[in-house]
Design a protein around this motif. Sequence first.
Motif, PDB file in Angstrom:
ATOM      1  N   ALA A   1      -5.559  64.558  47.628  1.00  0.00           N
ATOM      2  CA  ALA A   1      -6.049  63.897  48.782  1.00  0.00           C
ATOM      3  C   ALA A   1      -5.867  62.310  48.812  1.00  0.00           C
ATOM      4  O   ALA A   1      -5.467  61.657  49.676  1.00  0.00           O
ATOM      5  CB  ALA A   1      -7.542  64.155  48.943  1.00  0.00           C
ATOM      6  N   GLU A   2      -5.874  61.763  47.469  1.00  0.00           N
ATOM      7  CA  GLU A   2      -5.969  60.383  47.320  1.00  0.00           C
ATOM      8  C   GLU A   2      -4.406  60.105  47.442  1.00  0.00           C
ATOM      9  O   GLU A   2      -4.046  59.067  47.966  1.00  0.00           O
ATOM     10  CB  GLU A   2      -6.375  60.034  45.950  1.00  0.00           C
ATOM     11  N   MET A   3      -3.386  60.977  46.982  1.00  0.00           N
ATOM     12  CA  MET A   3      -1.928  60.531  47.089  1.00  0.00           C
ATOM     13  C   MET A   3      -1.922  60.551  48.462  1.00  0.00           C
ATOM     14  O   MET A   3      -0.879  59.839  48.914  1.00  0.00           O
ATOM     15  CB  MET A   3      -1.304  61.698  46.470  1.00  0.00           C
ATOM     16  N   MET A   4      -2.299  61.483  49.407  1.00  0.00           N
ATOM     17  CA  MET A   4      -2.028  61.368  50.728  1.00  0.00           C
ATOM     18  C   MET A   4      -2.557  60.201  51.339  1.00  0.00           C
ATOM     19  O   MET A   4      -1.847  59.700  52.587  1.00  0.00           O
ATOM     20  CB  MET A   4      -2.621  62.614  51.365  1.00  0.00           C
ATOM     21  N   ARG A   5      -3.368  59.717  51.019  1.00  0.00           N
ATOM     22  CA  ARG A   5      -4.017  58.407  51.730  1.00  0.00           C
ATOM     23  C   ARG A   5      -3.408  57.176  50.959  1.00  0.00           C
ATOM     24  O   ARG A   5      -3.260  55.972  51.822  1.00  0.00           O
ATOM     25  CB  ARG A   5      -5.569  58.217  51.173  1.00  0.00           C
ATOM     26  N   THR A   6      -2.773  57.163  49.878  1.00  0.00           N
ATOM     27  CA  THR A   6      -2.205  55.987  49.227  1.00  0.00           C
ATOM     28  C   THR A   6      -0.579  55.915  49.197  1.00  0.00           C
ATOM     29  O   THR A   6       0.036  54.999  49.367  1.00  0.00           O
ATOM     30  CB  THR A   6      -2.649  56.188  47.719  1.00  0.00           C
ATOM     31  N   VAL A   7       0.195  56.895  49.026  1.00  0.00           N
ATOM     32  CA  VAL A   7       1.753  57.089  49.331  1.00  0.00           C
ATOM     33  C   VAL A   7       2.040  57.763  50.554  1.00  0.00           C
ATOM     34  O   VAL A   7       1.883  58.869  51.070  1.00  0.00           O
ATOM     35  CB  VAL A   7       1.924  57.918  48.066  1.00  0.00           C
ATOM     36  N   PRO A   8       3.074  56.953  51.324  1.00  0.00           N
ATOM     37  CA  PRO A   8       3.658  57.379  52.446  1.00  0.00           C
ATOM     38  C   PRO A   8       4.394  58.565  52.265  1.00  0.00           C
ATOM     39  O   PRO A   8       5.247  58.769  51.412  1.00  0.00           O
ATOM     40  CB  PRO A   8       4.575  56.477  52.796  1.00  0.00           C
ATOM     41  N   MET A   9       4.129  59.651  52.891  1.00  0.00           N
ATOM     42  CA  MET A   9       4.816  60.835  52.804  1.00  0.00           C
ATOM     43  C   MET A   9       6.302  61.071  53.592  1.00  0.00           C
ATOM     44  O   MET A   9       6.425  60.480  55.045  1.00  0.00           O
ATOM     45  CB  MET A   9       4.054  62.266  53.369  1.00  0.00           C
ATOM     46  N   ARG A  10       7.297  61.660  53.240  1.00  0.00           N
ATOM     47  CA  ARG A  10       8.695  61.827  54.005  1.00  0.00           C
ATOM     48  C   ARG A  10       8.275  62.550  55.161  1.00  0.00           C
ATOM     49  O   ARG A  10       8.894  62.341  56.265  1.00  0.00           O
ATOM     50  CB  ARG A  10       9.559  62.261  53.033  1.00  0.00           C
ATOM     51  N   ASP A  11       7.665  63.363  55.007  1.00  0.00           N
ATOM     52  CA  ASP A  11       7.526  64.756  56.057  1.00  0.00           C
ATOM     53  C   ASP A  11       5.831  64.648  56.621  1.00  0.00           C
ATOM     54  O   ASP A  11       5.188  64.878  55.763  1.00  0.00           O
ATOM     55  CB  ASP A  11       7.921  66.100  55.653  1.00  0.00           C
ATOM     56  N   PRO A  12       5.894  64.415  57.950  1.00  0.00           N
ATOM     57  CA  PRO A  12       4.338  64.161  58.127  1.00  0.00           C
ATOM     58  C   PRO A  12       3.574  65.422  58.221  1.00  0.00           C
ATOM     59  O   PRO A  12       2.469  65.355  58.477  1.00  0.00           O
ATOM     60  CB  PRO A  12       4.458  63.807  59.767  1.00  0.00           C
ATOM     61  N   LEU A  13       4.208  66.598  58.156  1.00  0.00           N
ATOM     62  CA  LEU A  13       3.530  67.999  57.945  1.00  0.00           C
ATOM     63  C   LEU A  13       3.127  68.326  56.741  1.00  0.00           C
ATOM     64  O   LEU A  13       2.575  69.079  56.305  1.00  0.00           O
ATOM     65  CB  LEU A  13       4.683  69.118  58.469  1.00  0.00           C
ATOM     66  N   THR A  14       3.284  67.464  55.847  1.00  0.00           N
ATOM     67  CA  THR A  14       2.929  67.464  54.274  1.00  0.00           C
ATOM     68  C   THR A  14       1.342  67.289  54.407  1.00  0.00           C
ATOM     69  O   THR A  14       0.933  66.612  54.787  1.00  0.00           O
ATOM     70  CB  THR A  14       3.430  66.438  53.497  1.00  0.00           C
ATOM     71  N   SER A  15       0.855  68.404  53.597  1.00  0.00           N
ATOM     72  CA  SER A  15      -0.768  68.099  53.445  1.00  0.00           C
ATOM     73  C   SER A  15      -1.256  68.375  52.072  1.00  0.00           C
ATOM     74  O   SER A  15      -0.402  68.619  51.106  1.00  0.00           O
ATOM     75  CB  SER A  15      -1.329  69.387  54.306  1.00  0.00           C
TER      76      SER A  15
END
Length: 226
Positions: A64-78
Motif C-alpha cells: 500500500a505504501e509502495m502504491m502511494r510512493t512509487v509511480p506504477m507503469r500500469d494504472p490497473l496495478t493494485s
Amino acid sequence: MTIQAVLFDLDNTLLNRNAAFRAYAAQLIRTYASYADDEQAERYTNWLIAEDRQGYTPKKQLYAEMMRTVPMRDPLTSVETLLETWFATFSAYSVTMEGAGETLHRLKASGFQLGLITNGSSRSQQAKIDQTGFRHLFDAIIVSDEVAVKKPDPAIFAIALDQLGVSPRHAAYVGDHPANDVDGAIRAGLHAVWLRGLTSGEPLSVGRYRTIDHLSELVDELGACY
C-alpha cells in the motif's frame, strides 16, 4: 548437558533473506514501476528494501505504501496485484545460507532431531522451505501463522518441543534475530546460539547464549559446549 534436538530459524539463518529480497525488489520495480532510468529504479529498489524492514513490515502495508510512493507503469496495478506476485514468486528467489545444507546433514547424521520454527505466513514460509530442499531433514516444522503464536513467545518453542518429545534443557535453538530467536529461546528454556551478521542489535540475555558467525561452526560449538 546433552543436546538431543537442534532447532533453527528460517529467514537469515538457513536462508539469506536479505539477498533474496534485494533480488526480488529489483525485479518488482522493473516489472511494475514507472521510472526514468536505471538510477531511479535503483532508488526505488533501495526504498522498498528499507521499507520492508527485513520482512517485519506486513506485506499489505508495504505494498500500500509502495502504491502511494512509487509511480506504477500500469494504472490497473493494485495492492492485491503486488500481494499475489509476492506469494506466487518470492520463494523462487530464495538463497540458501552458505553451509546450511552441510550443517543440517552433519547434525542429522550425528543423531540429532531437527526442528524449524519460523514467523510468517503459511503460504510464503512453506514455499520457501520447499525451495530449500531441506524439508525431509526436519522432524518438526512450525510456522507461526499455522499455530496462531509467534516468536519470541515461549509458546511457539513449546509447540515444537512437544512435537519432538524433547525437554527445553535438551534442545538448542539457532537464529539470527537477537530478540525473537536468542532471547525468545532462552525465555522458553532452550539453549540459544546466535548467528551474527545479517540482523542488527544484540540479545539482552548477556552471557546466556553461544555465538557463531557461520553455520559451519555450529557442529563444533555444540560438541564443545553442550
